[in-house]
Design a protein around this motif. Structure first.
Motif, PDB file in Angstrom:
ATOM      1  N   TYR A  24       0.486  -0.607   0.021  1.00  0.00           N
ATOM      2  CA  TYR A  24       0.017   0.335  -0.377  1.00  0.00           C
ATOM      3  C   TYR A  24       0.694   0.778  -0.355  1.00  0.00           C
ATOM      4  CZ  TYR A  24      -4.153  -3.093   1.340  1.00  0.00           C
ATOM      5  OH  TYR A  24      -5.213  -3.820   1.513  1.00  0.00           O
ATOM      6  N   GLY A  25       0.668   2.386  -0.505  1.00  0.00           N
ATOM      7  CA  GLY A  25       0.566   3.873  -0.474  1.00  0.00           C
ATOM      8  C   GLY A  25      -0.005   4.810   0.008  1.00  0.00           C
ATOM      9  N   GLN A  46      -3.138  -3.352   8.701  1.00  0.00           N
ATOM     10  CA  GLN A  46      -2.644  -4.805   9.175  1.00  0.00           C
ATOM     11  C   GLN A  46      -0.963  -4.894   8.791  1.00  0.00           C
ATOM     12  OE1 GLN A  46      -2.192  -7.820   8.611  1.00  0.00           O
ATOM     13  NE2 GLN A  46      -1.520  -8.382  10.039  1.00  0.00           N
ATOM     14  N   GLN A  47      -1.436  -4.359   7.670  1.00  0.00           N
ATOM     15  CA  GLN A  47       0.108  -4.769   7.214  1.00  0.00           C
ATOM     16  C   GLN A  47       1.363  -3.675   7.633  1.00  0.00           C
ATOM     17  OE1 GLN A  47       1.200  -6.641   4.273  1.00  0.00           O
ATOM     18  NE2 GLN A  47      -1.232  -7.568   3.935  1.00  0.00           N
ATOM     19  N   VAL A  48       0.946  -2.106   7.752  1.00  0.00           N
ATOM     20  CA  VAL A  48       2.279  -1.630   8.135  1.00  0.00           C
ATOM     21  C   VAL A  48       2.362  -1.853   9.784  1.00  0.00           C
ATOM     22  CG1 VAL A  48       2.155   0.859   9.414  1.00  0.00           C
ATOM     23  CG2 VAL A  48       1.059   0.663   6.880  1.00  0.00           C
ATOM     24  N   ARG A  84       0.792   6.653  12.663  1.00  0.00           N
ATOM     25  CA  ARG A  84       0.947   6.226  13.680  1.00  0.00           C
ATOM     26  C   ARG A  84       0.145   4.845  14.077  1.00  0.00           C
ATOM     27  NH1 ARG A  84       1.488  11.052  18.683  1.00  0.00           N
ATOM     28  NH2 ARG A  84       3.601  12.213  17.310  1.00  0.00           N
ATOM     29  N   ILE A  85       1.203   4.053  14.593  1.00  0.00           N
ATOM     30  CA  ILE A  85       0.786   2.696  15.289  1.00  0.00           C
ATOM     31  C   ILE A  85       1.151   2.873  16.864  1.00  0.00           C
ATOM     32  CG2 ILE A  85       1.197   0.151  14.707  1.00  0.00           C
ATOM     33  CD1 ILE A  85       3.311   1.119  12.565  1.00  0.00           C
ATOM     34  N   PHE A  86       0.273   2.233  17.205  1.00  0.00           N
ATOM     35  CA  PHE A  86       0.427   1.960  18.673  1.00  0.00           C
ATOM     36  C   PHE A  86      -0.196   0.558  19.083  1.00  0.00           C
ATOM     37  CE2 PHE A  86      -1.006   3.806  23.496  1.00  0.00           C
ATOM     38  CZ  PHE A  86      -0.857   2.573  24.048  1.00  0.00           C
ATOM     39  N   TYR A  87       1.625  -0.371  19.441  1.00  0.00           N
ATOM     40  CA  TYR A  87       1.500  -1.920  19.629  1.00  0.00           C
ATOM     41  C   TYR A  87       1.338  -1.796  21.147  1.00  0.00           C
ATOM     42  CZ  TYR A  87       3.918  -1.523  15.335  1.00  0.00           C
ATOM     43  OH  TYR A  87       4.530  -2.244  13.881  1.00  0.00           O
ATOM     44  N   LEU A  88      -0.230  -2.608  21.973  1.00  0.00           N
ATOM     45  CA  LEU A  88      -0.204  -2.990  22.168  1.00  0.00           C
ATOM     46  C   LEU A  88       0.720  -4.499  22.987  1.00  0.00           C
ATOM     47  CD1 LEU A  88      -2.398  -1.967  21.301  1.00  0.00           C
ATOM     48  CD2 LEU A  88      -4.252  -2.124  23.397  1.00  0.00           C
ATOM     49  N   PRO A 202       1.810 -12.680  12.008  1.00  0.00           N
ATOM     50  CA  PRO A 202       1.549 -11.635  12.686  1.00  0.00           C
ATOM     51  C   PRO A 202       0.702 -10.659  13.608  1.00  0.00           C
ATOM     52  CG  PRO A 202       3.397 -11.931  11.950  1.00  0.00           C
ATOM     53  CD  PRO A 202       3.283 -12.424  11.062  1.00  0.00           C
ATOM     54  N   LEU A 203      -0.451 -10.449  13.881  1.00  0.00           N
ATOM     55  CA  LEU A 203      -1.015  -9.832  14.330  1.00  0.00           C
ATOM     56  C   LEU A 203      -2.402  -9.223  13.550  1.00  0.00           C
ATOM     57  CD1 LEU A 203       1.415  -6.624  14.425  1.00  0.00           C
ATOM     58  CD2 LEU A 203       0.160  -7.933  16.366  1.00  0.00           C
TER      59      LEU A 203
END
Length: 258
Positions: A24-25, A46-48, A84-88, A202-203
């Motif tokens: 994606y872009g 999800q990919q990012v 922005r990605i927030f990883y829990l 993953p994820l």
């Protein structure tokens, strides 16, 4: 630890910066399914999140690395093509000798952008006992991070390497920063390397959405329920009578606008 990994940290060679594997872009914005109504394609989110997912180094004495990670993504603006990605992390427990508790809601925030066919890591926020007496959380620029480039799909400004404090799971950008964290009570080493999510896919199906438009909130595991997005304690699907629980993720998500 292998010599190959040490060399990978030291040199990125002639490889182009950033990641080209994310399919994606510009079309991450305004296309496809958007269940959380944030203007982003859900599959792009999800990919990012999957491709920037950090590699963790755990210490030799780590005794509580079990986790079930989730993520959230939000747009910082189409004009700058920034997310922005927030990883829990959702560690099940903090097994520190004097600080042990059920549930350990440490997290990371990655700011990334798209340009010219590649995605680039710009900034990371690493939680380290956030809102506690030994708060050591901080923002780091991409220049302050290490990268594991043994994988040909990764490069400088791709997915980073982070260091996890023994038993307490604060994350840091390098060993020296870790060893000075929490009034020099944190300790890290390069003993076991694991990605945030060790699953073969993953994820997948781990996008929580946001506190305003939740996609995943109540999660049942081993007969116990955690509400990841509510303003409640996080017990790590455990809740032992002899030790306290943690404050949940809501306050952190809310503080950063997720």
């Amino acid at each position: 630890m292998s010599l190959g990994l040490l060399l990978a940290f030291a040199s990125t060679g002639a490889r182009a910066d950033g990641l080209s594997v994310i399919p994606y872009g510009d079309n991450c914005w305004g296309t496809g399914t958007d269940a959380d109504r944030d203007g982003l394609n859900d599959d792009c989110e999800q990919q990012v999140a999957r491709w920037f997912m950090p590699l963790f180094w755990f210490d030799t004495g780590e005794s509580g690395s079990e986790r079930r990670p989730y993520f959230a993504v939000k747009s910082e603006g189409f004009a700058t093509r920034t997310l922005r990605i927030f990883y829990l992390d959702t560690f099940f427990e903090d097994t520190g000798v004097t600080t042990g508790h059920d549930g350990d809601p440490e997290f990371q925030i990655f700011e990334v952008h798209y340009s010219g066919g590649r995605w680039y890591l710009d900034w990371v926020y690493l939680s380290a006992h956030r809102k506690s007496v030994c708060e050591s959380s901080a923002w780091y620029s991409y220049e302050q991070l290490e990268y594991d480039t043994r994988d040909a799909r990764n490069a400088y400004r791709g997915w980073p390497v982070l260091y996890v404090a023994e038993d307490k799971h604060a994350t840091y950008n390098n060993l020296a920063t870790c060893d000075s964290g929490c009034f020099a009570q944190d300790y890290c080493s390069r003993h076991v390397a694991q990605y945030l999510d060790t699953a073969s896919a993953p994820l997948v199906s781990r996008n929580v959405g946001s506190t305003g438009v939740p996609l995943i909130n109540s999660v049942v595991l081993n007969g116990k329920t955690e509400r990841l997005l509510d303003d409640v304690d996080f017990k790590g699907w455990d809740d032992q009578w002899y030790r306290p629980n943690s404050k949940g993720y809501f306050r952190h998500l809310n503080d950063f606008g997720f």
